[in-house]
Motif scaffolding. Structure first.
Motif, short mmCIF file in Angstrom:
data_model
loop_
_atom_site.label_atom_id
_atom_site.label_comp_id
_atom_site.label_asym_id
_atom_site.label_seq_id
_atom_site.Cartn_x
_atom_site.Cartn_y
_atom_site.Cartn_z
N ASP A 1 -25.97 91.37 28.96
CA ASP A 1 -25.93 90.81 27.18
C ASP A 1 -25.04 91.70 26.73
N ASN A 2 -23.95 90.44 25.47
CA ASN A 2 -23.65 90.05 24.47
C ASN A 2 -22.71 91.79 24.33
N ASP A 3 -22.18 91.66 25.45
CA ASP A 3 -20.92 92.91 25.20
C ASP A 3 -19.47 92.21 26.29
N LEU A 4 -18.24 92.41 25.49
CA LEU A 4 -17.06 92.43 25.80
C LEU A 4 -16.51 93.57 26.37
N ASN A 5 -17.44 94.73 26.68
CA ASN A 5 -16.71 95.98 27.20
C ASN A 5 -17.63 96.60 28.17
N PRO A 6 -18.42 95.66 29.63
CA PRO A 6 -19.66 95.75 29.89
C PRO A 6 -18.96 96.78 30.86
N VAL A 7 -20.29 97.41 31.17
CA VAL A 7 -20.01 98.44 32.35
C VAL A 7 -21.44 97.99 33.81
N TRP A 8 -20.81 97.91 34.43
CA TRP A 8 -21.58 97.67 35.69
C TRP A 8 -22.05 98.82 37.01
N ASN A 9 -20.90 99.78 36.68
CA ASN A 9 -21.03 100.43 38.12
C ASN A 9 -21.67 99.86 39.11
N GLU A 10 -21.13 98.84 39.81
CA GLU A 10 -22.44 97.76 41.33
C GLU A 10 -21.28 98.34 42.14
N HIS A 11 -22.66 98.31 43.40
CA HIS A 11 -21.43 98.57 44.57
C HIS A 11 -21.32 97.52 45.67
N PHE A 12 -20.53 96.18 46.10
CA PHE A 12 -20.61 96.12 47.20
C PHE A 12 -19.68 95.68 47.97
N GLU A 13 -20.26 95.73 49.54
CA GLU A 13 -19.34 96.14 50.82
C GLU A 13 -19.31 94.13 51.69
N PHE A 14 -17.31 94.58 51.71
CA PHE A 14 -17.13 92.65 52.39
C PHE A 14 -17.01 93.19 53.81
N VAL A 15 -17.58 92.16 54.57
CA VAL A 15 -16.25 92.77 55.86
C VAL A 15 -14.67 91.98 55.92
N VAL A 16 -13.49 92.66 56.25
CA VAL A 16 -13.18 92.32 56.22
C VAL A 16 -12.19 91.55 57.73
N ASP A 17 -11.72 90.92 57.92
CA ASP A 17 -11.02 89.59 58.75
C ASP A 17 -9.73 90.47 59.76
N ASP A 18 -8.89 90.32 58.15
CA ASP A 18 -7.65 90.44 58.33
C ASP A 18 -6.86 91.26 57.24
N ILE A 19 -6.37 92.79 57.63
CA ILE A 19 -6.20 93.19 55.67
C ILE A 19 -5.13 93.09 55.68
N PHE A 20 -3.78 92.19 56.53
CA PHE A 20 -2.63 91.71 56.25
C PHE A 20 -2.38 90.36 55.11
N THR A 21 -3.16 90.18 55.29
CA THR A 21 -3.63 88.54 54.51
C THR A 21 -4.89 88.30 53.62
N GLN A 22 -5.86 88.94 53.94
CA GLN A 22 -6.94 88.74 53.25
C GLN A 22 -6.37 89.03 51.68
N HIS A 23 -7.20 88.65 50.60
CA HIS A 23 -7.53 89.29 49.61
C HIS A 23 -8.95 89.02 48.65
N LEU A 24 -9.18 89.94 47.49
CA LEU A 24 -10.35 90.39 47.14
C LEU A 24 -10.12 89.99 45.95
N THR A 25 -10.73 88.73 45.96
CA THR A 25 -10.92 87.75 44.55
C THR A 25 -11.59 88.42 43.39
N LEU A 26 -11.45 88.17 42.37
CA LEU A 26 -12.72 88.53 41.34
C LEU A 26 -12.80 87.39 40.30
N LYS A 27 -14.39 87.12 39.17
CA LYS A 27 -14.26 86.03 38.41
C LYS A 27 -15.11 86.81 37.72
N VAL A 28 -15.05 86.18 36.32
CA VAL A 28 -15.29 86.28 35.94
C VAL A 28 -16.18 85.57 34.82
N TYR A 29 -17.57 85.74 34.82
CA TYR A 29 -18.09 84.46 34.10
C TYR A 29 -19.16 85.16 32.74
N ASP A 30 -19.10 84.16 31.41
CA ASP A 30 -20.16 84.52 30.74
C ASP A 30 -21.47 83.33 30.83
#
Length: 555
Positions: A298-327
């Motif tokens: 809440d109410n922060d333009l310099n947020p600190v999340w420190n959260e961990h997530f795990e994803f399955v990778v199907d093709d390391i050569f062609t895939q991307h990690l996509t990140l989107k930040v919302y208000d």
């Protein structure tokens, strides 16, 4: 999706001839020669850059004209032959992704229309495998007649028309394995390699779809998810041509991606009153089931999340990690602050990559010069099946399949059968020793152009604090002081290092550094100079050392 099936049926035979020629020439000579004018152009392009679509100067203009004219001729037959086949295969996929607000979702009408897709680019990709890979860039502004029979949980039936379809993408065809029996390949697999554009509109026949809130958005999400999870690369559909086992052609996961969402800095403010309430969404494949969402700060333009997530990778050569930040806007729809992508091919297996990603307005538009902030990530790629030479840095006796969570401990019987299998949660416990060595080029904090700096160190989870002595009237102070912290869960804790200016009647904040413990846990010890955040200038030199005392908890 309907286009893909029609495309495969229409052009497979033609490309089979190309495969036959290739196989024949390989048998005659080790040296590749031009099979025909078209294949010669392909080979010339492949030697120069096998990752790009053929530019017009690489091949005669009649090649695409010839392909498009023949596809136009056979399109009415493709439409008639494929419509029922498409309907039978697509309906189960729509049912799989049917939103909860709907009780059923089926086709009441499906034809591909009279407008055939147009090829706008072709490339051949050669590798060491026994096969041929073709990529076709296709544009389709079609006029299909697609009507969905939609039934809501309230018992309302809606005939929804899918119209104004506009699609541009790159399809990949893989002919493999090559054999000595006509048509010279055992199977063909196809996939949507890149979806550049996919637009359509939904309209209730004889009504307004917006009259029932949520139905339009739910249907659009269902269609996009169905396309993404059924034919978009690295998903591959395999069509056997000759008898054989072609399971290798299907998608198999390659590993896991461990992502630590650390923090963001200088985010664009989307609120008129106060500051934005940012949260992040991360995904490799844009499916609802595979998208991870952070907590809202809440109410922060310099947020600190420190959260961990795990994803399955199907093709390391062609895939991307996509990140989107919302208000986060509460009951209203969230507003996009910015987005970013990172190529997974840039990661080294087993090595943590510390990255700052600059946020942009749109991933497809690269001329966005506005500063929307940046996001700090730690990335670790852990491939499957790498028992030889790749071990868990935290324990020499345990193989790494996940940075932080799942380690399996099985005890086997004498005949090798597993009789007991337990999951163990890794708790990275230890002592963190931090030596605050020095700082340089600190900004002046008083009227005399000097500062009286000292450093405060805080462990985020426990709040344990230590601080250095004050160095009077010095913008390049030297401390050489060491502090020890007992850390109970190193993979989820953070070290916050703040620089303050001491005053007689208080103190003034000068800047800070936020550090995760991942690197020191992996390397044991390291020394580095860190740029001081929220300060006009200055670097802080630290030495971090880790003495591990890992715990394992059976679950």
């Amino acid at each position: 999706m309907s286009f893909v099936v029609g495309l495969i049926i229409g052009i497979t035979l033609g490309f089979a001839l190309i495969a036959a020629f290739v196989r024949s020439e390989r048998a005659r000579s080790k040296r590749r020669v031009a099979l025909a004018t078209v294949v010669a152009a392909f080979a010339r392009m492949t030697r120069e850059d096998s990752t790009k679509l053929l530019a017009p100067e690489y091949y005669p203009s009649w090649v695409l004209t010839w392909l498009n004219s023949h596809l136009t001729k056979i399109w009415p037959h493709v439409d008639e032959a494929a419509s029922e086949l498409i309907k039978a295969n697509v309906e189960p996929i729509l049912e799989q992704y049917r939103p909860i607000v709907l009780s059923s979702l089926t086709f009441s009408r499906l034809t591909l229309g009279t407008v055939a897709p147009q090829f706008t680019g072709v490339s051949v990709i050669e590798d060491e495998s026994d096969g041929i890979t073709l990529e076709l860039e296709v544009n389709w502004d079609g006029n299909p007649s697609i009507i969905l029979d939609v039934k809501t949980r309230l018992g309302v039936s809606l005939p929804v028309q899918v119209k104004n379809i506009a699609f541009t993408g790159v399809f990949r065809l893989i002919f493999k394995p090559l054999v000595n029996v006509f048509p010279c390949f055992g199977a063909v697999s196809f996939s949507l390699r890149e979806k550049k554009k996919m637009d359509f509109t939904l309209k209730v026949v004889g009504g307004d779809i917006s009259a029932i809130p949520g139905v339009a958005d739910a249907l659009e999400s269902t269609i996009h998810d169905a396309v993404e999870d059924s034919i978009t690369w690295p998903v591959r559909k395999v069509i056997p041509i000759l008898p054989g086992d072609y399971r290798y052609g299907r998608m198999l996961p390659m590993g896991t991606l461990e992502v630590k969402l650390v923090q963001a800095q200088n985010l664009t403010n989307k609120d008129f009153i106060g500051k934005s309430d940012p949260f992040a969404k991360l995904y490799i494949r844009p499916l609802r089931s595979g998208t991870k969402t952070s907590k809202v700060i809440d109410n922060d333009l310099n947020p600190v999340w420190n959260e961990h997530f795990e994803f399955v990778v199907d093709d390391i050569f062609t895939q991307h990690l996509t990140l989107k930040v919302y208000d986060d806007d509460g009951l209203n729809s969230s507003e996009l602050i910015g987005c970013a992508q990172y190529k997974l091919s840039q990661l080294d297996p087993g090595k943590v990559k510390d990255v700052w990603l600059k946020l942009v307005k749109d991933l497809e538009i690269h001329r966005d010069n506005k500063d929307r902030g940046k996001v700090h990530l730690e990335l670790l790629y852990c491939p499957y099946g790498v028992g030889n030479g790749f071990t868990n840095p935290f324990s020499k006796s345990l193989s790494m399949t996940s940075l932080e969570r799942v380690l399996e401990d099985g005890s086997g019987s004498e005949d090798g059968d597993v009789v007991n299998l337990k999951k163990r949660t890794v708790i990275i416990r230890g002592v963190l020793s931090v030596t605050v060595i020095s700082a340089e080029d600190l900004p002046p904090a008083d009227f005399m152009g000097k500062a009286d700096p000292f450093v405060v160190l805080t462990m985020k989870k426990t709040g344990t604090k230590n601080k250095t002595r004050v160095v009077n009237e010095n913008l390049n102070p030297i401390w050489n002081q060491t502090f020890d912290f007992v850390v109970e869960d190193g993979l989820h804790d953070m070290l916050i290092v703040e620089v303050w200016d001491h005053d007689t009647f208080g103190k003034d904040f000068m800047g800070k550094c936020i550090l995760t413990l991942t690197r020191v846990i992996l390397e044991g010890e390291y020394k580095e100079s860190f740029q001081i955040e929220e300060a006009k200038s200055g670097k802080l030199t630290l030495n971090l050392k880790w003495l591990a005392q890992p715990l394992y908890r059976n679950s």
